[in-house]
Each structure stands twice: as structure tokens, then as C-alpha cells.
Design a protein around this motif. Structure first.
Motif, mmCIF file in Angstrom:
data_model
loop_
_atom_site.group_PDB
_atom_site.id
_atom_site.type_symbol
_atom_site.label_atom_id
_atom_site.label_comp_id
_atom_site.label_asym_id
_atom_site.label_seq_id
_atom_site.Cartn_x
_atom_site.Cartn_y
_atom_site.Cartn_z
ATOM 1 N N PHE A 140 2.030 -1.118 -38.411
ATOM 2 C CA PHE A 140 1.234 -0.204 -37.594
ATOM 3 C C PHE A 140 0.646 -0.988 -36.438
ATOM 4 O O PHE A 140 0.174 -2.114 -36.614
ATOM 5 C CB PHE A 140 0.097 0.398 -38.434
ATOM 6 N N GLU A 141 0.671 -0.391 -35.252
ATOM 7 C CA GLU A 141 -0.030 -0.969 -34.105
ATOM 8 C C GLU A 141 -0.404 0.147 -33.144
ATOM 9 O O GLU A 141 0.452 0.789 -32.556
ATOM 10 C CB GLU A 141 0.839 -2.008 -33.378
ATOM 11 N N PHE A 142 -1.701 0.358 -33.009
ATOM 12 C CA PHE A 142 -2.215 1.320 -32.037
ATOM 13 C C PHE A 142 -2.972 0.556 -30.953
ATOM 14 O O PHE A 142 -2.530 0.505 -29.810
ATOM 15 C CB PHE A 142 -3.101 2.348 -32.730
ATOM 16 N N GLN A 143 -4.071 -0.101 -31.309
ATOM 17 C CA GLN A 143 -4.668 -1.045 -30.375
ATOM 18 C C GLN A 143 -3.693 -2.217 -30.236
ATOM 19 O O GLN A 143 -3.273 -2.804 -31.228
ATOM 20 C CB GLN A 143 -6.002 -1.549 -30.911
ATOM 21 N N ILE A 144 -3.337 -2.539 -29.009
ATOM 22 C CA ILE A 144 -2.359 -3.603 -28.791
ATOM 23 C C ILE A 144 -2.870 -4.909 -29.380
ATOM 24 O O ILE A 144 -4.002 -5.334 -29.112
ATOM 25 C CB ILE A 144 -2.040 -3.757 -27.290
ATOM 26 N N GLY A 145 -2.053 -5.520 -30.216
ATOM 27 C CA GLY A 145 -2.421 -6.765 -30.872
ATOM 28 C C GLY A 145 -3.017 -6.593 -32.245
ATOM 29 O O GLY A 145 -3.150 -7.577 -32.984
ATOM 30 N N ALA A 146 -3.386 -5.369 -32.616
ATOM 31 C CA ALA A 146 -3.971 -5.112 -33.940
ATOM 32 C C ALA A 146 -2.842 -4.826 -34.928
ATOM 33 O O ALA A 146 -2.555 -3.676 -35.260
ATOM 34 C CB ALA A 146 -4.950 -3.949 -33.886
ATOM 35 N N THR A 147 -2.198 -5.880 -35.378
ATOM 36 C CA THR A 147 -1.024 -5.750 -36.248
ATOM 37 C C THR A 147 -1.234 -6.380 -37.619
ATOM 38 O O THR A 147 -0.299 -6.454 -38.405
ATOM 39 C CB THR A 147 0.192 -6.426 -35.595
#
Length: 228
Positions: A213-220
Motif C-alpha cells: 500500500f502507498e498513498f502518501q508518497i514514501g509511506a510504504t
């Protein structure tokens, strides 16, 4: 730096089961597992997970209010959240949701499912409680989840709060999973290294786990904490 999200503290903005499933990588969690959703607000995870055979308790201080008050607080929040998403659109990946309008629609769906269940299960499935002091016995849960609260509100909650909160989650559950690990403004949380160091010094095993999942870029990644 432009502050796109002008919010009044921690706000009620709940998620649905499939979102939790993705950002907590719940594919390895068996039905029947006793789960604590800590600080999820008006999320529909508890009711949707229960329908799938999980044993879920949700804890949040807003559960001290009735459903109508929570719904009104959501409405007060929605405009600022939507405006923030529009201003900060460049900081998100939209493949999961598609658009800001779709995110808002999902939040309303979660709210409606939550309120209907909350009115029936308040005090049993939904417990009014706040980190870092939870009214539960040691090891009563198999898994504790914290969605979009710890680390996300790093400008509101200091490092000591984060350490105490994660220790408390690890007291009541055998495993803890926290997502996301970045602030509302898209920066990696400055609290994370110190929290991991403190946990390791206390005999816990924290690790960063990549999630689908990644919504905020970099929040993986999520933080997973286990005991020896």
C-alpha cells in the motif's frame, strides 16, 4: 513550507477493512485472532472484520461521545481534510483510491458503517480509552493495530508519548503494527529512530516491514513490534 492540512488536532477520519488489510499486511492473520484497533476513530474496520470472523475491540477517546456527536465532528473535519488533499495532491499516489472525491466517499462509508454498529456495540466492541493508558489486561490481544495516529501526528504528540504508547500496545498485545510512519506533511517521522531504540533497549523486537500500500508518497512501511 506550505501547510496544506490545517487541522484542529487529531481528527476523526476512519478507514475501511480493505484499507487496513493493505497497510497492515493482514494476509497472514488468521480468522479468530483477537485484535485491538487503537485510535482508529470512526473506522468501520471493527464491524467489517467481525463479519469476517475476527474478534475485534476498538479503543478511542471519541467513543465517550454518542454517534451523533462523532458524526458532527466528522462533518467539521471533512472540509479541511478535503482541502488539504487537494492542495497536497502532488504528495499522494492515487492508484488505490483514484481521486480525492473517492477518498471522501470511502470515509463517509466507513462513518456510516461505524455509527450503525457503534450504537449497538458501544461499551463492548467500542471502548472509550486513550493511549498511553489502556484499561485492558496484559496479553489480552494477539495483535494491536494503530492506524493513522502514532507518527502521523508527530507534530502534536512528542517522542515520549510515542514510546509510552507503543509500550502500552505491546503490553496488551503480543504483536503491534503501526502505519504510517510519516507525518501529515509527508516527512518521515523524526520520532521513529528513538522509539525503535527505546523498544530494543526494553527487550522488544521492532522491525520495519514493507506493505502492499502507498498513498502518501514514501509511506510504504509499517512498524511491527514483537516480544522475545
Amino acid at each position: 513550507m506550505l501547510k496544506e492540512f490545517n487541522l484542529d488536532g487529531v481528527v476523526p477520519w476512519g478507514r475501511r477493512f480493505d484499507e487496513y488489510e493493505a497497510f497492515f499486511a493482514l494476509g497472514d492473520v488468521a480468522t479468530g485472532t483477537a485484535i485491538l484497533d487503537a485510535g482508529g476513530g470512526p473506522a468501520s474496520f471493527a464491524v467489517e472484520a467481525a463479519a469476517r470472523g475476527f474478534d475485534v475491540t476498538a479503543a478511542d477517546p471519541i467513543y465517550g461521545f454518542d454517534g451523533g456527536k462523532i458524526r458532527r465532528r466528522f462533518e467539521e473535519t471533512a472540509r479541511a481534510m478535503r482541502e488539504g488533499m487537494r492542495l497536497a495532491a502532488y504528495r499522494f499516489k492515487w492508484n488505490f483510491y483514484g481521486s480525492e472525491e473517492a477518498v471522501h466517499r470511502r470515509r463517509r462509508e466507513a462513518l456510516d458503517l461505524f455509527v450503525a454498529d457503534f450504537e449497538r456495540r458501544r461499551g463492548s466492541r467500542y471502548v472509550a480509552a486513550a493511549l498511553p493508558d489502556l484499561p485492558f489486561a496484559d496479553d489480552v490481544y494477539d495483535l494491536a493495530l494503530s492506524s493513522h495516529f502514532l507518527f502521523l501526528y508527530g507534530d502534536e504528540l512528542d517522542c515520549d508519548f510515542h514510546v509510552a504508547a507503543v509500550r502500552e500496545l505491546a503490553r496488551v498485545a503480543r504483536e503491534v503494527r503501526i502505519f504510517p510512519l510519516i507525518n501529515l506533511d509527508g516527512r518521515p517521522s523524526s520520532h521513529l529512530p528513538a522509539v525503535m531504540t527505546e523498544l530494543e533497549a526494553s527487550g522488544f523486537f521492532p522491525e520495519l516491514v514493507t506493505v502492499p500500500f502507498e498513498f502518501q508518497i514514501g509511506a510504504t512501511q509499517m512498524l511491527r513490534v514483537r516480544r522475545g
